[in-house]
Design an enzyme around this catalytic site. Sequence first.
Site, PDB file in Angstrom:
ATOM      1  N   TYR A   1       9.479  10.186  -3.955  1.00 57.02           N
ATOM      2  CA  TYR A   1       8.437   9.345  -3.357  1.00 57.02           C
ATOM      3  C   TYR A   1       7.166  10.162  -3.134  1.00 57.02           C
ATOM      4  O   TYR A   1       6.065   9.733  -3.487  1.00 57.02           O
ATOM      5  CB  TYR A   1       8.966   8.781  -2.043  1.00 57.02           C
ATOM      6  CG  TYR A   1       7.976   7.957  -1.252  1.00 57.02           C
ATOM      7  CD1 TYR A   1       7.842   6.596  -1.495  1.00 57.02           C
ATOM      8  CD2 TYR A   1       7.214   8.531  -0.237  1.00 57.02           C
ATOM      9  CE1 TYR A   1       6.958   5.818  -0.754  1.00 57.02           C
ATOM     10  CE2 TYR A   1       6.330   7.770   0.505  1.00 57.02           C
ATOM     11  CZ  TYR A   1       6.204   6.418   0.243  1.00 57.02           C
ATOM     12  OH  TYR A   1       5.321   5.660   0.975  1.00 57.02           O
TER      13      TYR A   1
ATOM     14  N   LYS B   1       3.526   9.611  -4.948  1.00 60.45           N
ATOM     15  CA  LYS B   1       2.353   9.333  -4.125  1.00 60.45           C
ATOM     16  C   LYS B   1       1.282  10.404  -4.301  1.00 60.45           C
ATOM     17  O   LYS B   1       0.080  10.112  -4.233  1.00 60.45           O
ATOM     18  CB  LYS B   1       2.756   9.225  -2.654  1.00 60.45           C
ATOM     19  CG  LYS B   1       3.588   7.997  -2.320  1.00 60.45           C
ATOM     20  CD  LYS B   1       2.861   6.701  -2.652  1.00 60.45           C
ATOM     21  CE  LYS B   1       3.561   5.482  -2.084  1.00 60.45           C
ATOM     22  NZ  LYS B   1       2.887   4.216  -2.475  1.00 60.45           N
TER      23      LYS B   1
END
Length: 333
Positions: free
Chosen positions: A172, A176
């Site tokens: 993640y 990002k």
Amino acid sequence: MTADRSFDQELRFDGQVAVVTGAGNGLGRAYAMALAARGAAVVVNDLGGDISGAGGSARPAQTVAAEITAAGGQATPNFDDVTAPGGGERIVATAIETFGRIDVLVNNAGILDTSEFVTCPDETIQRTVATHLLGTMAVTRAALPPMLDQKHGRIVCTSSGAVFGSREGVAYQAAKSGLIAFTRAVAQIGAEHGVASNAVLPTAFTRMTSSIPPGAFRDFMESRFTPERVAAAVLLLAHASFPHSGECFLVGGGRMARLVLGVTEGYIADDPTPEEFRGHLDTIMSTGTLLTPANRVEEFESYLPRLGFGASLDQLVAPADAPEAGTAVRNGD
């Protein structure tokens, strides 16, 4: 001193068309509702899966679109998966076929990843990166041509404060972080065509953060960190009057702060060795002087004079019809 009363002028989106991905719940729903309330026709995209990305249902997108319509706004649901082949094109096509254009794209679709990196299944890593990074790239790639043609567009990507580092959810965080560079790259593409690209790094109490244990902190998060407080910043970035592009902002709880990609002044060695760099680590690490370059060329040019080279890279780029005149690397490592 004359007070700035610009906040008194309501930002409107009348006559504009917005696409919001992942708009069936939480932050995406807040963005879609807020854009519609200020006059935009909205494509409410949501696959309708759970927070891990599994499953699918038309209900979330249909519900939000129906709420907007019931309030007197314009909206249409879309159920495409941003990670599916052709998904990005179909989402943008929905806007153009239904409302005739696309002015705003809010890339919000995402899934939760809190796994341990070493034991994380390959499928989880691939799905996480595909949803957050590749999905955003796919929808943006489809939205750019019509925006560039009409000389207007606003793109808002969703990164995360997780980019500062955490032990869990490494896939993640990696996705990002990639969105920060992607946002800045798209800003360069759109710079001469009236198309701006910025990013938010939101903190809000949604179904992805609802696992916080009951108690004072959970109560505080639920009351203060509402999705609507993030939506206020997203609408600003999505508006034609917003003057910046290629920027990232941490938003949550009523706070909006600029994230900068900075470079220290560093140390330059004429004949570098590991030992010499080790001997000047204090200078290398010092943030006393911090540069915030707008792009890769600007960062490169920031230290060329200290190496004894005074010309701008722009002066070294050979015309397209005269490659024999020489070459210069403008953007690379």
